[in-house]
Write a protein that holds these residues in place. Structure first.
Motif, PDB file in Angstrom:
ATOM      1  N   THR A  45       0.849  -1.187   0.000  1.00 43.13           N
ATOM      2  CA  THR A  45       0.000   0.000   0.000  1.00 43.13           C
ATOM      3  C   THR A  45       0.889   1.243   0.000  1.00 43.13           C
ATOM      4  OG1 THR A  45      -0.106  -0.032   2.417  1.00 43.13           O
ATOM      5  CG2 THR A  45      -1.865  -1.180   1.217  1.00 43.13           C
ATOM      6  N   ASP A  46       0.256   2.392  -0.158  1.00 43.81           N
ATOM      7  CA  ASP A  46       0.976   3.672  -0.155  1.00 43.81           C
ATOM      8  C   ASP A  46       2.082   3.702  -1.200  1.00 43.81           C
ATOM      9  OD1 ASP A  46      -0.590   4.584   2.023  1.00 43.81           O
ATOM     10  OD2 ASP A  46       0.737   3.555   3.425  1.00 43.81           O
ATOM     11  N   VAL A  47       1.744   3.242  -2.391  1.00 41.88           N
ATOM     12  CA  VAL A  47       2.696   3.248  -3.504  1.00 41.88           C
ATOM     13  C   VAL A  47       2.243   4.292  -4.519  1.00 41.88           C
ATOM     14  CG1 VAL A  47       3.752   1.900  -5.348  1.00 41.88           C
ATOM     15  CG2 VAL A  47       3.218   0.802  -3.154  1.00 41.88           C
ATOM     16  N   ASP A  48       3.154   5.138  -4.938  1.00 44.39           N
ATOM     17  CA  ASP A  48       2.880   6.144  -5.965  1.00 44.39           C
ATOM     18  C   ASP A  48       2.885   5.433  -7.314  1.00 44.39           C
ATOM     19  OD1 ASP A  48       2.956   8.183  -7.859  1.00 44.39           O
ATOM     20  OD2 ASP A  48       4.228   9.473  -6.639  1.00 44.39           O
ATOM     21  N   VAL A  49       1.703   5.093  -7.825  1.00 44.75           N
ATOM     22  CA  VAL A  49       1.620   4.294  -9.046  1.00 44.75           C
ATOM     23  C   VAL A  49       2.203   5.013 -10.267  1.00 44.75           C
ATOM     24  CG1 VAL A  49       0.030   3.170 -10.667  1.00 44.75           C
ATOM     25  CG2 VAL A  49      -0.262   2.854  -8.205  1.00 44.75           C
ATOM     26  N   TYR A  94      15.403   2.445  -6.553  1.00 43.17           N
ATOM     27  CA  TYR A  94      16.143   1.559  -5.649  1.00 43.17           C
ATOM     28  C   TYR A  94      16.153   2.130  -4.226  1.00 43.17           C
ATOM     29  CZ  TYR A  94      19.518  -2.088  -4.502  1.00 43.17           C
ATOM     30  OH  TYR A  94      20.139  -3.196  -3.967  1.00 43.17           O
ATOM     31  N   ALA A  95      16.269   3.445  -4.102  1.00 38.48           N
ATOM     32  CA  ALA A  95      16.227   4.057  -2.775  1.00 38.48           C
ATOM     33  C   ALA A  95      14.877   3.811  -2.121  1.00 38.48           C
ATOM     34  CB  ALA A  95      16.512   5.558  -2.887  1.00 38.48           C
ATOM     35  N   TRP A  96      13.810   3.860  -2.915  1.00 35.53           N
ATOM     36  CA  TRP A  96      12.468   3.553  -2.391  1.00 35.53           C
ATOM     37  C   TRP A  96      12.406   2.105  -1.915  1.00 35.53           C
ATOM     38  CZ3 TRP A  96       8.652   0.094  -3.980  1.00 35.53           C
ATOM     39  CH2 TRP A  96       7.381   0.282  -3.423  1.00 35.53           C
ATOM     40  N   LEU A  97      12.995   1.192  -2.696  1.00 31.42           N
ATOM     41  CA  LEU A  97      13.019  -0.215  -2.306  1.00 31.42           C
ATOM     42  C   LEU A  97      13.806  -0.409  -1.014  1.00 31.42           C
ATOM     43  CD1 LEU A  97      13.688  -1.749  -5.835  1.00 31.42           C
ATOM     44  CD2 LEU A  97      11.594  -2.044  -4.515  1.00 31.42           C
ATOM     45  N   ARG A  98      14.910   0.306  -0.881  1.00 33.50           N
ATOM     46  CA  ARG A  98      15.717   0.239   0.339  1.00 33.50           C
ATOM     47  C   ARG A  98      14.894   0.689   1.544  1.00 33.50           C
ATOM     48  NH1 ARG A  98      21.028  -1.851   1.132  1.00 33.50           N
ATOM     49  NH2 ARG A  98      22.183  -1.698  -0.810  1.00 33.50           N
TER      50      ARG A  98
END
Length: 365
Positions: A152-156, A190-194
């Motif tokens: 959730t809370d993902v900027d599509v 990648y920073a978001w994934l981190r």
């Protein structure tokens, strides 16, 4: 499909009809025969997946510096993994795409498509032109896969932009300036994934990141799974739907299986030989990069998703979502025509219309 130049053998001589022919422009041994492609995919020890997600165009020093700034790394996890760790990672991710979960997601896919088709139909009724890719095909696959993965809370819109940029970075032909732009986008992703991985370690849940953390994976392994799963799990389906729409504009009777067989959004995939080997009657050296033709060569539709231990985990989901999109847009597709030739996403392993701008058909007086 990828446009292949006249082929050559290892000594530079032209080889007509060769089962594995070396293309000097692409830098790959091209294998288009479906039976041979299947043979390669079923032998991951001889034909390893190590190059599956390497950048086709070598990354510049500037691009590498941007990526290293966020600790960007893609260790073997799924598509590029032929080791022992592949099985447990794949099993953990596969549970998110079980037949029961895919079936349960169909009403959501239908609701998302119906609402977007209704908006597009109203715009067309008002005499406007509509891009079927952005209006209908783009977001539903992302929203569905995020739902399945418990995210959730993902900027599509950001996810869609990151995905297209990463596909171009790893499978395209960007020059150094464009590569630098794409590297900044990949670094942001990648920073978001981190950040999501760090949050999962502090408060593990039952979403994708929580499950991967519970396996004991490193941060880099978790991010590597998330990086390509969040791209492949939705952008390739958007592209498959877009291609299906394009085909249905020419032939309303086009089926999902025909699209998969003739023009899938993932027409090729890569492998590399672990040792000197023979494919049909062609001798290949160790380290020979291979480009497999998955669609458009008379093979079965299912080959579009690969076969064996690296078969696409989202195959059933992609089929379902594309069929739902065609069903929901059926009436719309027979009432419009293309307003312009569609620009194409044309990468080494990905091909689809980037835009499908349509206008209402004028009724005969």
């Amino acid at each position: 499909m990828v446009r292949v130049t006249p082929s050559a053998s290892g000594d530079g001589s032209t080889v007509a009809g060769c089962p594995a022919r070396y293309d000097e422009t692409l830098g790959y041994w091209v294998v288009d025969d479906p039976a041979l492609a299947r043979e390669v995919l079923l032998d991951p020890q001889t034909f390893r997946p190590d190059n599956a997600v390497l950048a086709h165009t070598p990354l510049s020093v500037k691009a590498l510096r941007v990526l290293s700034g966020v600790g960007f790394a893609l260790p073997p996890t799924l598509a590029n993994n032929a080791g022992e760790s592949h099985r447990p990672i794949r099993a953990a991710v596969a549970r998110f795409f079980s037949p029961a979960r895919v079936a349960a997601a169909e009403p959501l896919a239908r609701e998302l498509n119906d609402s977007r088709v209704a908006v597009a139909m109203k715009a067309l009724a008002d005499g406007q032109q509509v891009d079927l890719v952005q209006a209908i095909a783009a977001e539903p696959p992302a929203l569905v896969v995020l739902h399945l993965l418990g995210l959730t809370d993902v900027d599509v819109p950001a996810l869609k932009a990151w995905s297209l940029d990463s596909l171009e970075l790893f499978w395209g032909w960007p020059d150094e300036d464009r590569q630098l732009e794409l590297a900044h986008s990949a670094a942001e992703f990648y920073a978001w994934l981190r950040a999501r991985t760090t949050a999962a370690r502090k408060a593990p849940g039952d979403d994708l990141f929580g499950v991967l953390v519970s396996l004991g994976l490193t941060d880099e392994e978790v991010c590597a799974v998330g990086y390509f799963l969040l791209i492949a799990g939705q952008e390739t389906t958007t592209q498959l739907i877009s291609t299906a729409f394009q085909r249905c504009l020419d032939d309303p009777g086009t089926t999902v299986e025909q699209v998969l067989q003739e023009a899938s959004s993932v027409p090729t995939w890569r492998r590399i030989t672990a040792e000197p080997t023979t494919l049909a009657d062609v001798e290949l050296p160790a380290g020979a990069p291979i480009l497999l033709g998955l669609t458009g060569h008379g093979g079965p539709p299912d080959l579009a998703f690969g076969i064996g231990i690296h078969r696409c985990l989202g195959a059933a989901l992609a089929r379902m979502e594309t069929q739902v999109a065609l069903n929901c847009a059926q009436h719309l597709l027979i009432t419009v025509h293309l307003a312009e030739p569609p620009p194409m996403i044309d990468l080494l392993s990905f091909r689809a219309p980037a835009r499908l701008l349509v206008a209402p058909r004028h009724k005969a007086p």
